[in-house]
Design a protein around this motif. Structure first.
Motif, PDB file in Angstrom:
ATOM      1  N   ARG A   1      28.860 152.932 -13.785  1.00  0.00           N
ATOM      2  CA  ARG A   1      27.831 152.827 -12.730  1.00  0.00           C
ATOM      3  C   ARG A   1      26.880 151.683 -13.032  1.00  0.00           C
ATOM      4  O   ARG A   1      26.456 150.940 -12.126  1.00  0.00           O
TER       5      ARG A   1
ATOM      6  N   LEU B   1      26.013 148.446 -10.731  1.00  0.00           N
ATOM      7  CA  LEU B   1      24.623 148.105 -10.371  1.00  0.00           C
ATOM      8  C   LEU B   1      24.287 146.670 -10.773  1.00  0.00           C
ATOM      9  O   LEU B   1      23.602 145.960 -10.046  1.00  0.00           O
ATOM     10  N   ARG B   2      24.826 146.250 -11.966  1.00  0.00           N
ATOM     11  CA  ARG B   2      24.583 144.865 -12.406  1.00  0.00           C
ATOM     12  C   ARG B   2      25.186 143.889 -11.405  1.00  0.00           C
ATOM     13  O   ARG B   2      24.562 142.878 -11.045  1.00  0.00           O
TER      14      ARG B   2
ATOM     15  N   GLN C   1      25.714 144.407  -8.206  1.00  0.00           N
ATOM     16  CA  GLN C   1      24.887 144.440  -6.982  1.00  0.00           C
ATOM     17  C   GLN C   1      23.604 143.634  -7.192  1.00  0.00           C
ATOM     18  O   GLN C   1      23.153 142.916  -6.288  1.00  0.00           O
TER      19      GLN C   1
END
Ligand code: ATP
Length: 247
Positions: A198, A202-203, A205
């Motif tokens: 996850r 997220l990185r 995004q």
């Protein structure tokens, strides 16, 4: 451990509260067949945590409760208490161990009035090198079994005599806790792997959002420049038109 008194209430043939006081030295119980001598040893083993009704000559554990006679009604509970003196590092300590069973509701244990688990009672007796399955308690007709014991059973007898039965119970307990901790660690590894995946998403995004922000700024600057150039061209055209008109 020195057992000093057995108090029996409603257990098998002991319908009224009865005390068996065990004084220093040898204690003998004498009586005709069927008067309840074996019930005394069974009361002792039961309170130490015996879980097999069959080994107490019953079909179910409720069978240890006084079942009534032609003249007396059955009881709804049985309670046995063992008063024992246990040697500790600071001298001897008296403890009262109680097991109580209610018809249809199962057993409960207390040590010195505090409710405890069957395991705690088992450990207390195992630490004192005794217990419901200790070879030190020999029931009627069991002497032959002790003599013909298999090596594994003989080992249990020797361990009992050496007073390390408590260590075995603790080792089993520690092994169970270790296995539970290992299972927890495996679950934790899975959770960490999931969180890593996850975090990577997220990185990705966050990088895309940063690129978007930079490009938006560049577009805004380019648009401002275009508007300024148009304005400058229009102003020059207006200036030259004004000059032409004045001529
Ligand atoms: P033996 O000499 O044959 O070994 P004993 O003196 O050891 O006999 P026990 O076998 O301990 O006697 O006791 C048996 C007696 O306990 C019997 O009279 C039996 O009816 C009685 N008894 C056992 N269970 C119960 C119960 N749940 N309710 C009432 N009486 C019971």
């Amino acid at each position: 451990m020195q057992i000093k008194r057995l108090r029996i209430t409603g257990f098998k043939s002991f319908v009224e509260p009865a005390d068996l006081v065990i004084e220093p030295g040898l204690t003998g119980v004498v009586g005709p067949n069927g008067c309840g001598k074996s019930n005394l040893l069974e009361a002792l083993r039961w309170t130490m945590g015996e879980a097999s009704a069959k080994s107490l000559r019953g079909a179910g554990m409720d069978d240890v409760i006084f079942a009534g006679t032609a003249t007396r009604p059955a009881r709804d509970f049985a309670e046995v208490s063992i008063l024992a003196e246990i040697a500790g590092p600071d001298g001897a300590d008296e403890r009262e161990i109680v097991r109580r069973i209610e018809r249809g509701a199962g057993s409960a244990y207390r040590i010195d009035g505090r409710e405890v688990r069957a395991k705690d009672v088992g450990l207390l007796f195992a630490d004192a090198a005794t217990g419901a399955h200790s070879p030190a308690l020999v029931s009627q007709g069991r002497i032959g079994a002790v003599i013909a014991a298999k090596p594994a059973d003989r080992r249990a007898m020797l361990e009992d005599a050496a007073g390390i039965a408590g260590l075995h119970v603790r080792r089993k307990d520690a092994e169970a806790r270790l296995r539970a901790t290992e299972a927890n660690l495996a679950r934790l590894d899975a959770v960490i792997a999931d969180q890593d995946a996850r975090a990577a998403a997220l990185r990705r995004q966050a990088r895309a959002a940063e690129r978007y922000r930079l490009l938006s700024n560049q577009i805004r600057v380019a648009e401002a420049r275009t508007i300024f150039a148009r304005w400058r061209d229009a102003a020059a055209a207006a200036e030259s038109a004004t000059a032409d008109a004045a001529r």
